[in-house]
Structure formats: structure tokens, C-alpha cells
Design a protein around this motif. Structure first.
Motif, PDB file in Angstrom:
ATOM      1  N   GLY A 137      -5.580  -8.744  13.481  1.00 14.58           N
ATOM      2  CA  GLY A 137      -4.582  -9.452  12.558  1.00 14.58           C
ATOM      3  C   GLY A 137      -4.437  -8.728  11.605  1.00 14.58           C
ATOM      4  O   GLY A 137      -3.281  -8.472  11.028  1.00 14.58           O
ATOM      5  N   GLN A 138      -5.548  -8.371  10.689  1.00 18.78           N
ATOM      6  CA  GLN A 138      -5.345  -7.693   9.539  1.00 18.78           C
ATOM      7  C   GLN A 138      -4.884  -6.269   9.584  1.00 18.78           C
ATOM      8  O   GLN A 138      -3.687  -5.816   8.775  1.00 18.78           O
ATOM      9  N   ALA A 139      -5.227  -5.491  10.666  1.00 18.87           N
ATOM     10  CA  ALA A 139      -4.564  -4.221  10.958  1.00 18.87           C
ATOM     11  C   ALA A 139      -3.146  -4.393  11.411  1.00 18.87           C
ATOM     12  O   ALA A 139      -2.226  -3.600  10.996  1.00 18.87           O
ATOM     13  N   VAL A 140      -2.801  -5.698  12.117  1.00 19.09           N
ATOM     14  CA  VAL A 140      -1.083  -5.617  12.321  1.00 19.09           C
ATOM     15  C   VAL A 140      -0.480  -6.196  11.237  1.00 19.09           C
ATOM     16  O   VAL A 140       0.665  -5.645  10.603  1.00 19.09           O
ATOM     17  N   PHE A 141      -0.684  -7.608  10.946  1.00 15.57           N
ATOM     18  CA  PHE A 141      -0.147  -8.204  10.038  1.00 15.57           C
ATOM     19  C   PHE A 141      -0.261  -7.472   8.580  1.00 15.57           C
ATOM     20  O   PHE A 141       0.494  -7.799   7.592  1.00 15.57           O
ATOM     21  N   GLY A 142      -1.397  -7.093   8.231  1.00 19.84           N
ATOM     22  CA  GLY A 142      -1.675  -6.522   7.098  1.00 19.84           C
ATOM     23  C   GLY A 142      -0.951  -5.192   6.523  1.00 19.84           C
ATOM     24  O   GLY A 142      -0.193  -5.216   5.722  1.00 19.84           O
ATOM     25  N   SER A 143      -0.776  -4.447   7.858  1.00 16.79           N
ATOM     26  CA  SER A 143       0.172  -3.389   7.659  1.00 16.79           C
ATOM     27  C   SER A 143       1.470  -3.533   7.548  1.00 16.79           C
ATOM     28  O   SER A 143       2.198  -3.049   6.708  1.00 16.79           O
ATOM     29  N   PHE A 144       1.956  -4.608   8.511  1.00 14.46           N
ATOM     30  CA  PHE A 144       3.268  -4.930   8.270  1.00 14.46           C
ATOM     31  C   PHE A 144       3.624  -5.509   6.963  1.00 14.46           C
ATOM     32  O   PHE A 144       4.555  -5.163   6.475  1.00 14.46           O
ATOM     33  N   SER A 145       2.598  -6.367   6.404  1.00 16.26           N
ATOM     34  CA  SER A 145       2.937  -6.920   5.066  1.00 16.26           C
ATOM     35  C   SER A 145       3.049  -5.704   4.036  1.00 16.26           C
ATOM     36  O   SER A 145       3.909  -5.857   3.172  1.00 16.26           O
ATOM     37  N   PHE A 146       2.383  -4.746   4.183  1.00 17.64           N
ATOM     38  CA  PHE A 146       2.328  -3.731   3.064  1.00 17.64           C
ATOM     39  C   PHE A 146       3.700  -2.832   3.260  1.00 17.64           C
ATOM     40  O   PHE A 146       4.198  -2.405   2.283  1.00 17.64           O
ATOM     41  N   MET A 147       4.145  -2.854   4.636  1.00 13.84           N
ATOM     42  CA  MET A 147       5.310  -2.145   4.771  1.00 13.84           C
ATOM     43  C   MET A 147       6.418  -2.759   4.259  1.00 13.84           C
ATOM     44  O   MET A 147       7.458  -2.315   3.701  1.00 13.84           O
ATOM     45  N   LEU A 148       6.287  -3.972   4.412  1.00 11.57           N
ATOM     46  CA  LEU A 148       7.652  -5.091   3.901  1.00 11.57           C
ATOM     47  C   LEU A 148       7.556  -4.731   2.381  1.00 11.57           C
ATOM     48  O   LEU A 148       8.623  -4.921   1.444  1.00 11.57           O
ATOM     49  N   ALA A 149       6.360  -4.410   1.702  1.00  2.63           N
ATOM     50  CA  ALA A 149       6.476  -4.326   0.091  1.00  2.63           C
ATOM     51  C   ALA A 149       6.727  -2.939  -0.167  1.00  2.63           C
ATOM     52  O   ALA A 149       6.998  -2.592  -1.337  1.00  2.63           O
ATOM     53  N   GLY A 150       7.237  -2.206   0.948  1.00  2.00           N
ATOM     54  CA  GLY A 150       8.007  -0.814   0.439  1.00  2.00           C
ATOM     55  C   GLY A 150       6.576   0.606   0.546  1.00  2.00           C
ATOM     56  O   GLY A 150       7.418   1.405   0.028  1.00  2.00           O
ATOM     57  N   GLU A 151       5.722   0.196   1.366  1.00  2.00           N
ATOM     58  CA  GLU A 151       4.712   1.272   1.563  1.00  2.00           C
ATOM     59  C   GLU A 151       5.178   2.071   2.662  1.00  2.00           C
ATOM     60  O   GLU A 151       5.910   1.325   3.684  1.00  2.00           O
ATOM     61  N   SER A 152       4.803   3.226   2.815  1.00  2.00           N
ATOM     62  CA  SER A 152       4.933   3.974   3.980  1.00  2.00           C
ATOM     63  C   SER A 152       4.076   3.703   5.028  1.00  2.00           C
ATOM     64  O   SER A 152       3.190   2.998   4.802  1.00  2.00           O
ATOM     65  N   LEU A 153       4.268   4.045   6.330  1.00  2.74           N
ATOM     66  CA  LEU A 153       3.564   3.410   7.439  1.00  2.74           C
ATOM     67  C   LEU A 153       2.203   3.830   7.170  1.00  2.74           C
ATOM     68  O   LEU A 153       1.064   3.068   7.585  1.00  2.74           O
ATOM     69  N   LYS A 154       1.830   5.109   6.703  1.00  6.05           N
ATOM     70  CA  LYS A 154       0.496   5.588   6.653  1.00  6.05           C
ATOM     71  C   LYS A 154      -0.506   4.691   5.842  1.00  6.05           C
ATOM     72  O   LYS A 154      -1.513   4.268   5.871  1.00  6.05           O
ATOM     73  N   SER A 155       0.258   4.606   4.608  1.00  8.41           N
ATOM     74  CA  SER A 155      -0.582   3.991   3.380  1.00  8.41           C
ATOM     75  C   SER A 155      -0.667   2.488   3.532  1.00  8.41           C
ATOM     76  O   SER A 155      -1.534   1.989   3.425  1.00  8.41           O
ATOM     77  N   ALA A 156       0.413   1.863   4.518  1.00  2.70           N
ATOM     78  CA  ALA A 156       0.546   0.410   4.927  1.00  2.70           C
ATOM     79  C   ALA A 156      -0.893   0.257   5.941  1.00  2.70           C
ATOM     80  O   ALA A 156      -1.418  -0.798   5.537  1.00  2.70           O
ATOM     81  N   MET A 157      -0.859   1.283   6.638  1.00  2.66           N
ATOM     82  CA  MET A 157      -2.103   1.066   7.881  1.00  2.66           C
ATOM     83  C   MET A 157      -3.455   1.345   6.866  1.00  2.66           C
ATOM     84  O   MET A 157      -4.469   0.387   7.363  1.00  2.66           O
ATOM     85  N   ARG A 158      -3.280   2.094   6.215  1.00  4.98           N
ATOM     86  CA  ARG A 158      -4.908   2.216   5.141  1.00  4.98           C
ATOM     87  C   ARG A 158      -4.981   0.896   4.645  1.00  4.98           C
ATOM     88  O   ARG A 158      -6.138   0.711   4.499  1.00  4.98           O
ATOM     89  N   CYS A 159      -4.174   0.363   3.907  1.00  6.93           N
ATOM     90  CA  CYS A 159      -4.297  -0.726   3.229  1.00  6.93           C
ATOM     91  C   CYS A 159      -4.546  -1.926   4.167  1.00  6.93           C
ATOM     92  O   CYS A 159      -5.467  -2.797   3.885  1.00  6.93           O
ATOM     93  N   GLY A 160      -3.725  -2.120   5.251  1.00  6.95           N
ATOM     94  CA  GLY A 160      -4.159  -3.246   6.151  1.00  6.95           C
ATOM     95  C   GLY A 160      -5.583  -3.083   6.785  1.00  6.95           C
ATOM     96  O   GLY A 160      -6.212  -3.997   6.905  1.00  6.95           O
ATOM     97  N   PHE A 161      -5.882  -1.969   7.125  1.00  2.09           N
ATOM     98  CA  PHE A 161      -7.187  -1.810   7.765  1.00  2.09           C
ATOM     99  C   PHE A 161      -8.293  -2.090   6.954  1.00  2.09           C
ATOM    100  O   PHE A 161      -9.496  -2.346   7.365  1.00  2.09           O
ATOM    101  N   SER A 162      -8.249  -1.731   5.653  1.00  8.89           N
ATOM    102  CA  SER A 162      -8.984  -2.050   4.607  1.00  8.89           C
ATOM    103  C   SER A 162      -9.504  -3.476   4.376  1.00  8.89           C
ATOM    104  O   SER A 162     -10.687  -3.753   3.972  1.00  8.89           O
TER     105      SER A 162
END
Length: 752
Positions: free
Chosen positions: A309-334
């Protein structure tokens, strides 16, 4: 002899076991937080084969202190100004994550057939990632300086703040009230009110206090004062209905804006490490093997729900906030774990009697497992992105990555929007200050005056004196509320731009006058029995006097300037000592390139070498933009600059380049001498015999220093003190010389 208290015995057991386990984890290059949790499991009553803690209540008390100091240290390291500079991105990510994970938790609970309240509280628990665990994991993995870590910490701080709102909402649901009603709105207003009030009053008062006593403060006093302020804010926070950890974080954020912030952070770090270790050990003590066995499938399902859930929805939420895919995945996985606020929510459910007894240990087990997996999830983000990059179309990857180049907060705002935003912020801030001032005056000053002037006749004098003092106290706030921004550049531009803007601009003044008038009306109505017409007339007269009073104007300007100087005190200190970050850094934040600072270790192999010799650009792809040495800053150093120990290097590069550079800086050091005990220097007597190889030679020719590594201290000639040996003097038979050296070197010298 009296028996040792149980608390000391438990502390000794916990620290000894934690020390042994963390040494093993350090040897295995694993995060220390995992070692603390394993140590907690080993000393828990659930482990029958090892010694266990006797009094768990004391341990829990120490653990609560650990959470408080951890969040205090977090506040010192990450102030609210950093969040505000990031714009709306953290807020968007936080709201999306909380909503998505809450819904997932509710769905999983329903799938297992749990009760409605169990499902609702489970959703709240799964929505809260652990600030302390992620902060510790970033610290252990050396990722705190990387760009994505700052955004993750921003979201975690906002989650901690919204967790308080969620607890109020869950309490309302548990009591059968409507969570969308006035109680929910009141809790949000209450949080915002106290948060703004504490930050404004704290930033105004505490730097002023520290400035006045700076000449009397040493490290010991500063540590005591800082921890005292932390505990005082924690107590005050609990008094108004918040958690002690939340209050400690607020105080850390306030102190983060002072000149002493870095010194306080270093002084508090040992205390934070001690109590933080106890907190994580206490978490490990809650692991019950029986619960793990009985509820194995729900635990595994919840763990997978959090990770995926955090890997998917967390990464998606950071992408909605304007982060790149790589940065969003690093944030969501953390963020794929739950922690201390989940425990607090579970405790709330148990205390209200609305959740089942099994839910708390299940959540603790899930928290421990996800905490174990947190470092691995952080490391998995980059390989997962690489795998995804190979499978998704190149055009889609490029489009997603370009989202980070167009943050909404970087777009130019209209003059109307800027002006209205500034006016709204000023009105809210000064309204909060006025409300708090009135509350303090009516709570403390009014009863004192009524006791000082008892009786019906004197009672009116007491009310009148209190009313006058209250109006004088809030007068600078009310004037600033009404007059500030009326002569700003935006105001002048809009006024000159069109006659159509005149009426709306005058209307903004009228609205603020009415807000100021409402405070005067409340004071007069509370302290007197005049009819409304008299009160309104009196209020208009008082507001007019406040607006046109020169004394109030000067007082308002002085207070505002003092607050701004306190808010900028750390920036001013950084400029004075050459530590201020360059202005162009903000231009780099929208790209993968950013700036970070690194301290050269005292035992670094780089010391004494020039930048040209180190060739950092070719080896690691980074560029040194400046070197801070003491209070001296050297900008744009060329290749002839020499590196010294304790230099602070300001480096420009990407996260990957920074990671390689940081690892090289930490590993290229003089290794610790493992045989230190055998390196003791000793003084020994040496008699020159007839067959000695030193007969007839000078000190330089003898090789005592160059070959054997010893030093001649002097020669014994029957005097009270040794006689220095002249470099040209030749040793003769019968000379008694004294040499200093390591035992092995002296043995070689004697056997020569």
C-alpha cells in the motif's frame, strides 16, 4: 546493605543486552534500530530462556521519555520554515496517504470479519508511518542529507500533527457522536490555534531570553535549559489535550530558529540516543510469540498491506505532489511501516473499550516486522524503479519525471492573490495573539484585581483596570491587523492599476476593522453591563485611537521587527560566519542536482591533499562549491586548495553522486590502532659497552631514531639531571644514556 532498586536492575539488563546485540548488528552492517528491537524481545517476559525485565511500567515511562526526546531532536533538525518553503507538496502527499491507507485498513479488517470499531481504528493505525523509526533508519543508512529524505520528513511531521485530529475523530466515533460535526471542526481549530500561538510566542520570547543570558551559559547550562524547555512544553501540551511528544517537537522547532540550535543538537544527541534506545527496546518487549502464532495470517496480511500500500499509494501521492517517479518511489517505499502513533491510537481504543484485546498485540507485531523491513524497503526503491523503467514505455517515464520540473509553488502569483494571502495570514496571526492575550488577562489578572479590590463598588474599578490593561496589551496587534499591507507594493500597484480596485481594497480594510472591533466589543461586553450601542460606540472610538496613536504604531513596529530578527537570527549568524547557503540553491531543488554539506573527519586520509590531487569531480561526479573552515568561508575553491580536518565541504551533485562521495569520505580514514595497548612509550637505560655498535658514533650516525624508532633523552654524568647530548658528541664506552620508545623498539635497540 540495601537492595538495588528494580528500575536500575532493569536498566542495566536492557542496556547490556542492547549493547551486545547492537554490536552484532553493527558487525553485520544492519541498522541499529533493529538491534534494539531484538534486544527488547530477548529481555521481555515472553522469552522464557533469558533474564527478563521485572517492572515494565518503569520501562514504559522511560520509553515515553525516549519518544519525547527523539521528537525534540527531530524538531531541532527540521524546522517549520523548511516545510513552508516546500509549498503544497507535503500537504498533498500527506492527505492522499492518510486517506488511502485508512481505507485499506478498513477493508482488510472487514475481510477478516472484525468488528466495525476494530476496522475503523485499524485504518487509523495503518495510516500513521513512524517518524522516529524512519528518522533513525535514515540516520543509520546515511541518507538524511539526500533530497528525498527532506520531503519524507515533512510528510511525517504533518502526519504526526494530523494524528491528533484523527484521535479526536476516533474518540467522537467511539462515543457515538457525528465526526463531521462541531467537535471535529473544533479540534482542528484548537490545533491550529495552539500551534501558531506556540510558534509565534516561542520564537519571540525564547531567542530573546537566550540572547540575554548568553554570556552566562556554558554547555552544561545550555543542555539543562534546553531539556527543561522541552519538558515544560511537553507538560503544557498535555494540559491542553495534546501529547507530550507533540509539545517536545514544537519546542525543538522553536529552538531550531535560534543561533544555539546546532550546539543544542549536539548536546542533546547523547540523551536522545540513550532514551531512544530504551524506547525501541520497549517496542521489542511487546512482541508476544503466542499472538504471532494465533494471528499469523492477519499479521502477514497487514504487513503486506502496509508494504504494498505505501509502495503504491505512497509513491502515487508523492507524484501528485510533483515529484519525479524515481523520487516518489524512494519516498513511498521509505514510509512502509507503522510506529509510535499507531500504538497511541491502539491504546486509545483499549481505554475507550471499543476495540478487541487482540488488536493491540497484532499491531505491535506488524510494527516490529515492518520496522525490520524498513531499511530493506528504502534500499529496494532504486532497484524497483530500475525494473519498472525497463518495463514501462520510455515516453511515459519521461512524462512522469518531468512532473517534478513544474511545481505549482514556483509559478508566479497575481498581485491580488499575494495581497489577500498576506492579509489573511496577518489577520489570523494577530487574532490568535489577541485571543491568547485576552484569555491570559481574564484568567489571571482579572481574579487578582478582584481580590485586590473587593466589594461591589471596587469591583467595577477592578474590571475597568483589567479592561484598560488588556486593550493596551493587544493594541499593537490590532493596529498591525488593520494597517499592515495597506502601503505594500501590491496595494499600490492594484490601486494605480484601475479605479475598479479601489472599492475592493477599501473593503479589505473594513473587514479587518470589524475583526479588531469584535475584540474590543468582547472585552467591553465581558467586563461591563453597557448596552450594545454604547459598547459599539466605545469600540469604534478605541479602534480609531489605536489606529492613529503614534505610541501604538511605534510599539507595533518594534515588536514585529524583534520577532523578524529572532526568526532570522540563525540565518544572520550563518551569514556572519560564512555558513549561509547560496541563493542559487533554490534553483537546483527542482532538479536532481542539489547541495549538501559534509564534514571532513579528523582522521581523514584526504587531509593535506589538494582538490586537484583528490580529483573529486572525476571520481564521484561532485563539485565543491565552497569550503567552510572555522568562521572563514572560501567560495569556488580552485584545485590548489588544501583539505584540512574538520573542514565543512559544500558539495553540488545528485543523490547517487552524493552517496558515493559520502561513503568515500567516511571510509578513506586512518584506521584505528587495534594494538593500542602495546604502543605505550617507556623510558629505558642503555649502557654503551665495548662491543656496542654505537661506540664512536654520533646520534645521527647511530640510527637510534631513524632505524630503531627511539629517542635519546640525555646522558647520565653523575649530576642530578640528565645532560643533553650534543649532536656532534660521539658515544664512548661506559656512557649511560636514557632512551624513550615503544617496548618493541627498545627491545630491538637492546638486542642490536
Amino acid at each position: 546493605m540495601s537492595e538495588l532498586p528494580t528500575m536500575i536492575q532493569d536498566l542495566a539488563l536492557m542496556l547490556i543486552v542492547a549493547g551486545i546485540v547492537t554490536l552484532i548488528f553493527k558487525r553485520l552492517k544492519q541498522p541499529l534500530v533493529l538491534g534494539y528491537i531484538v534486544a527488547g524481545f530477548l529481555v521481555s517476559p515472553h522469552m522464557p530462556y533469558t533474564a527478563s525485565v521485572a517492572d515494565r511500567e518503569n520501562v514504559q515511562l522511560w520509553a515515553d521519555i525516549g519518544v519525547m526526546f527523539l521528537l525534540f531532536s527531530l524538531g531541532l533538525d527540521f524546522s517549520f520554515k523548511k516545510i513552508l518553503k516546500m509549498g503544497a507538496s507535503p500537504f498533498i502527499s500527506t492527505l492522499v496517504i492518510i486517506f488511502s491507507m485508512s481505507m485499506l485498513g478498513v477493508c482488510v479488517g472487514h475481510a477478516f470479519g472484525w468488528s466495525r470499531m476494530d476496522c475503523i481504528f485499524l485504518g487509523g493505525m495503518l495510516a500513521m508511518s513512524s517518524t522516529t523509526i524512519i528518522y533513525k533508519a535514515f540516520d543509520d543508512l546515511g541518507l538524511r542529507q539526500q533530497q528525498f529524505a527532506g520531503l519524507v520528513m515533512s510528510v511525517l511531521i504533518l502526519e504526526d500533527i494530523l494524528a491528533i485530529v484523527m484521535m479526536v475523530m476516533l474518540s467522537a466515533i467511539a462515543s457515538g457522536n457525528n465526526p463531521d460535526g462541531g467537535q471535529m471542526l473544533g479540534s482542528i481549530v484548537k490545533i491550529g490555534f495552539f500551534l501558531i500561538l506556540w510558534l509565534i510566542v516561542g520564537i519571540f520570547a525564547i531567542p530573546l531570553f537566550l540572547r540575554r543570558v548568553r554570556q552566562f551559559i556554558n554547555n552544561e547550562v545550555l543542555l539543562v535549559v534546553s531539556l527543561g524547555l522541552c519538558c515544560a512544553m511537553a507538560v503544557f501540551s498535555t494540559k491542553v489535550g495534546f501529547s507530550s511528544a507533540f509539545g517536545a517537537f514544537i519546542m525543538g522547532s522553536i529552538l531550531a530558529e535560534t543561533i544555539e540550535a546546532e550546539k543544542i543538537e549536539k548536546l542533546v544527541e547523547p540523551v536522545k540516543n540513550l532514551f531512544g534506545a530504551i524506547f525501541f527496546v520497549s517496542v521489542g518487549m511487546l512482541v508476544d510469540p503466542q499472538i504471532l502464532i494465533s494471528y499469523a495470517w492477519p499479521i502477514i496480511t497487514l504487513v503486506l498491506t502496509i508494504l504494498i500500500g505505501q509502495a503504491v499509494f505512497g509513491s502515487f501521492s508523492f507524484m501528485l505532489a510533483g515529484e519525479s517517479l524515481k523520487s516518489a518511489m524512494r519516498c513511498g517505499f521509505s514510509m512502509a511501516q507503522i510506529g509510535e502513533f499507531s500504538f497511541i491510537i491502539a491504546s486509545l481504543g483499549l481505554s475507550l473499550g471499543v476495540i478487541s484485546d487482540f488488536l493491540y498485540p497484532v499491531v505491535v507485531a506488524v510494527s516490529v516486522i515492518t520496522t525490520f523491513l524498513t531499511p530493506y524497503m528504502i534500499r529496494l526503491a532504486t532497484p524497483a524503479y530500475s525494473a519498472l523503467e525497463h518495463r514501462l514505455p520510455t515516453r511515459l517515464i519521461t512524462t512522469l519525471n518531468q512532473l517534478s520540473m513544474s511545481h505549482p509553488n514556483s509559478q508566479e502569483q497575481s498581485a491580488w492573490k499575494r495581497l489577500l494571502k498576506q492579509m489573511a495570514v496577518n489577520t489570523v496571526v494577530y487574532s490568535i495573539l489577541s485571543s491568547a492575550s485576552i484569555a491570559v488577562m481574564f484568567t489571571f489578572v482579572l481574579p487578582f484585581m478582584q481580590k485586590l479590590l473587593p466589594g461591589w463598588t471596587l469591583h467595577w474599578y477592578a474590571n475597568a483596570i483589567t479592561g484598560v490593561l488588556t486593550v493596551l496589551f493587544i493594541a499593537p496587534f490590532l493596529r498591525a491587523m488593520v494597517m499592515k499591507k495597506n502601503r505594500s507594493e501590491e496595494w499600490k500597484k492594484l490601486w494605480a492599476e484601475s479605479n475598479r480596485n479601489h472599492l475592493p481594497l477599501l473593503f479589505t480594510i473594513l473587514v479587518r476593522v470589524l475583526v479588531a472591533l469584535s475584540f474590543i466589543f468582547y472585552i467591553c461586553h465581558y467586563l461591563s453591563q453597557f448596552n450594545n450601542a454604547i459598547v459599539i460606540t466605545l469600540g469604534i472610538v478605541i479602534v480609531a485611537l489605536i489606529v492613529f496613536s503614534r505610541w501604538v504604531k511605534r510599539r507595533s513596529i518594534v515588536l514585529e521587527r524583534l520577532f523578524v530578527n529572532n526568526l532570522r537570527s540563525r540565518d544572520i549568524e550563518a551569514q556572519v560566519h560564512g555558513k549561509k547557503r547560496p541563493l542559487y540553491e533554490g534553483k537546483l531543488l527542482d532538479r536532481d542536482i542539489h547541495i549538501a554539506e559534509f564534514d571532513v573527519p579528523t582522521n581523514s586520509l584526504w587531509m593535506g591533499r589538494t582538490l586537484k590531487e583528490l580529483n573529486l569531480g572525476k571520481k564521484y561526479g561532485v563539485h565543491v562549491s565552497s569550503i567552510l573552515r572555522g568562521g572563514l568561508r572560501m567560495n569556488i575553491p580552485d584545485g590548489d586548495y588544501t583539505i584540512f580536518p574538520c573542514d565543512r565541504l559544500q558539495v553540488i551533485g545528485s543523490d547517487e553522486q552524493m552517496a558515493k562521495f559520502s561513503q568515500a569520505l567516511e571510509t578513506d580514514v586512518i584506521q584505528e590502532d587495534l594494538n593500542l595497548e602495546n604502543r605505550e612509550m617507556k623510558l629505558h637505560q642503555l649502557i654503551i659497552s665495548a662491543d656496542s655498535p654505537f661506540v664512536g658514533k654520533t646520534m645521527a650516525e647511530s640510527g637510534i631514531r631513524s632505524i630503531y624508532g627511539c629517542m635519546v633523552v640525555g646522558i647520565e654524568e653523575g649530576k642530578e639531571n640528565l645532560t643533553p647530548v650534543h649532536p656532534t658528541r660521539r658515544f664512548a664506552e661506559g656512557d649511560i644514556i636514557w632512551v624513550v620508545g615503544e617496548q618493541a623498539s627498545i627491545n630491538d635497540l637492546l638486542n642490536s
